[in-house]
Design an enzyme around this catalytic site. Structure first.
Site, PDB file in Angstrom:
ATOM      1  N   TYR A 103      11.512  30.172  53.464  1.00  0.00           N
ATOM      2  CA  TYR A 103      11.617  30.619  52.175  1.00  0.00           C
ATOM      3  C   TYR A 103      13.095  29.884  50.887  1.00  0.00           C
ATOM      4  O   TYR A 103      13.887  29.753  51.348  1.00  0.00           O
ATOM      5  CB  TYR A 103      11.425  31.955  52.029  1.00  0.00           C
ATOM      6  CG  TYR A 103      12.577  32.794  52.187  1.00  0.00           C
ATOM      7  CD1 TYR A 103      13.293  33.517  52.760  1.00  0.00           C
ATOM      8  CD2 TYR A 103      13.202  33.185  50.861  1.00  0.00           C
ATOM      9  CE1 TYR A 103      14.115  33.904  52.659  1.00  0.00           C
ATOM     10  CE2 TYR A 103      14.151  33.700  50.532  1.00  0.00           C
ATOM     11  CZ  TYR A 103      14.848  34.260  51.795  1.00  0.00           C
ATOM     12  OH  TYR A 103      16.089  34.681  51.770  1.00  0.00           O
ATOM     13  N   ARG A 131      -2.647  32.885  68.416  1.00  0.00           N
ATOM     14  CA  ARG A 131      -1.080  33.502  69.096  1.00  0.00           C
ATOM     15  C   ARG A 131      -0.502  32.968  70.400  1.00  0.00           C
ATOM     16  O   ARG A 131      -1.028  33.421  71.448  1.00  0.00           O
ATOM     17  CB  ARG A 131      -1.154  34.857  69.151  1.00  0.00           C
ATOM     18  CG  ARG A 131       0.481  35.818  68.497  1.00  0.00           C
ATOM     19  CD  ARG A 131       0.355  37.475  68.748  1.00  0.00           C
ATOM     20  NE  ARG A 131       1.564  37.787  69.292  1.00  0.00           N
ATOM     21  CZ  ARG A 131       2.758  37.556  69.970  1.00  0.00           C
ATOM     22  NH1 ARG A 131       2.041  37.441  71.101  1.00  0.00           N
ATOM     23  NH2 ARG A 131       3.922  38.128  69.638  1.00  0.00           N
ATOM     24  N   LYS A 169      17.176  29.154  56.270  1.00  0.00           N
ATOM     25  CA  LYS A 169      16.777  30.206  55.365  1.00  0.00           C
ATOM     26  C   LYS A 169      15.364  30.567  55.801  1.00  0.00           C
ATOM     27  O   LYS A 169      14.403  30.516  55.202  1.00  0.00           O
ATOM     28  CB  LYS A 169      17.037  29.911  54.083  1.00  0.00           C
ATOM     29  CG  LYS A 169      16.802  31.160  53.096  1.00  0.00           C
ATOM     30  CD  LYS A 169      17.255  30.330  51.278  1.00  0.00           C
ATOM     31  CE  LYS A 169      17.179  32.260  50.240  1.00  0.00           C
ATOM     32  NZ  LYS A 169      17.960  32.678  49.796  1.00  0.00           N
ATOM     33  N   GLU A 177      28.816  38.080  55.405  1.00  0.00           N
ATOM     34  CA  GLU A 177      27.876  37.994  53.586  1.00  0.00           C
ATOM     35  C   GLU A 177      27.131  39.339  53.226  1.00  0.00           C
ATOM     36  O   GLU A 177      27.667  40.405  54.084  1.00  0.00           O
ATOM     37  CB  GLU A 177      27.011  36.863  53.450  1.00  0.00           C
ATOM     38  CG  GLU A 177      26.308  36.943  54.653  1.00  0.00           C
ATOM     39  CD  GLU A 177      25.181  35.504  54.207  1.00  0.00           C
ATOM     40  OE1 GLU A 177      25.702  34.976  53.398  1.00  0.00           O
ATOM     41  OE2 GLU A 177      24.487  35.485  55.375  1.00  0.00           O
ATOM     42  N   LEU A 213      24.012  32.344  55.201  1.00  0.00           N
ATOM     43  CA  LEU A 213      23.778  31.082  54.579  1.00  0.00           C
ATOM     44  C   LEU A 213      23.948  29.991  53.600  1.00  0.00           C
ATOM     45  O   LEU A 213      24.974  31.306  52.816  1.00  0.00           O
ATOM     46  CB  LEU A 213      22.558  32.061  53.395  1.00  0.00           C
ATOM     47  CG  LEU A 213      21.268  30.909  53.063  1.00  0.00           C
ATOM     48  CD1 LEU A 213      19.611  30.969  54.243  1.00  0.00           C
ATOM     49  CD2 LEU A 213      20.586  31.918  51.758  1.00  0.00           C
TER      50      LEU A 213
END
Lengths: 287, 287
Positions: free
Chosen positions: B31, B102, B149, B182, B206
């Site tokens: 995302y 799946r 991300k 972070e 990130l």
């Protein structure tokens, strides 16, 4: 194929999720896979206990469907509607923290969890079991709560894909310190110095239902067991290596990263345990 | 609210996902969150580059919407339709490996990725910035590819929830070796011995867009920078501590785990950098 989603039985194509579902945007949910044999769930209690543990560990809201009897009823109805109540099948259950405007913090208390259940046809790996499986190793880069059966499965996806591209059944995951933890959707057992070895149930592995059954069976058969992880180095020294899992049963491994394991044929202890597992399943696991 | 899903502009309530979406069952997706100011995307190129990196790192199929111009057009249209083209807003973009029966391995090559875009209204933290934020520490139990991300965000959810329950804005994540990496959705900077310190861009953090901008600004302002992580012990010795992020801007931290940081008020270096960031944003970041 029929599915259950949030109180409704639907064609799976009509079972649709909100784009705000926290399963989708955060991977904020758990799942469970049951083995169904002629409409009966194998080791249903153990699977259900693990589901309950996941709900508690993540502080997910407890859906009414988490009641063992209710969930059992949903599973049986779907197995029937999908024609999976004879022969073998799997039941897939997923619970997420529901749909809410995107924010990391838990959503408002009245946010209903998402409950999704469906069934899949199942065919075991009997042919492969005769020759034994090949595996590769991959770095274990997963998070440190692997004991919870969450949908945080991207590292498993990537490692399993690497295995498939190498023509292997499974990838064994190795932590940076050389500890071999488990497979991407299986637990790992080794026979080393005539002793059965497997990773203890810490936060680094999923406490597999088949793993637990196999440990019971080993005990019954008088096979000595030590719940201590093997190292990457010990992978090359094993007399036997095998995987266990709800859809894998006991699967002997005969090759790892291109090197032959033990005698290069399915091991005697693995096959004894597989036979005992099949007997426990009422014979159908042999298919 | 309007959203874009797989080629269609819809009311968000009508934007529905398949229960087979790999975002839902595996967290198999990435995302991006863009900051929009009066209908313009701040640092759009950097965000887009990170999105491209994520697609490549996970070998996700590249959707046509990943073209920078196409994505920009979708974002601008949604901002307009949602009345978010004046003032501040965020644009949320998510791409998953699509919907398929799946199985951990990648789905068939013709499986279309899922592309979801929407916008949210945004209000900054100007009031909190005046007093400074409080934070807590939490164990960093995330996977080891935090540089991508992805929606593998459950550990972030749990740590952010712990922070909220402690009345804190954010949780600082600490690896087992004592390294502070972070926040759950922010990068961390410290001022220690008159030097700006932040974790280097390894696989453990990130690579934040605001982090990169702040490093540029520090360079322009002649503030010495060392990209080396601080330790949990050093948290107690910092002259200043601050968070950076797309929705956090520069946020001074005045308290960590109940202990006062520095002088207990927003630090001078943090505020200089925040002012410089606001100027770079054209002044609106001050709101």
């Amino acid at each position: 194929m029929r599915a259950y989603l949030n109180g409704q039985y639907l064609d799976k194509a009509d079972a649709k999720l909100s784009v705000d579902d926290r399963g989708f945007v955060f991977g904020d949910g758990i799942y469970e896979v049951y083995r169904a044999i002629d409409g009966e769930l194998f080791e249903a209690e153990r699977h259900h206990r693990r589901l309950e543990h996941g709900l508690e560990a993540l502080r997910l809201p407890r859906p009414t469907e988490a009641d063992a009897g209710t969930l059992h009823g949903i599973a049986l109805r779907l197995l029937r509607e999908n024609g999976h109540d004879t022969g073998e099948a799997t039941v897939y259950v997923q619970v997420t923290r529901g749909a809410a405007p995107r924010a990391h913090v838990f959503p408002p208390a009245d946010t209903a969890p998402t409950v999704f259940v469906t069934t899949y046809p199942f065919k075991g790996f009997a042919d492969l079991r005769r020759t034994g499986a090949t595996v590769i190793t991959q770095p274990d880069v997963r998070w440190l709560r692997c004991n919870i059966k969450t949908v945080q499965l991207l590292p498993n996806v990537l490692a399993k894909q690497a295995a498939a591209e190498a023509g292997a059944l499974e990838a064994l995951l190795v932590r940076a310190d050389g500890t071999v933890t488990e497979g991407t959707h299986t637990n790992l057992f080794a026979v080393l110095d005539d002793e059965l070895r497997t990773h203890p149930t810490t936060e680094l592995i999923l406490p597999g239902v088949t793993r637990a059954v196999v440990l019971e069976l080993a005990h019954e058969l008088g096979i000595p067991v030590r719940e201590e992880a093997i190292t990457e180095e010990e992978l090359g020294q094993c007399e036997e290596l095998f995987l266990t899992g709800t859809t894998t049963d006991v699967m002997p491994v005969v090759s790892c990263d291109g090197r032959i394991v033990g005698a290069g044929v399915p091991g005697a202890i693995a096959m004894r345990l597989h036979d005992a597992l099949v007997a426990r399943m009422g014979g159908v696991g042999a298919r």
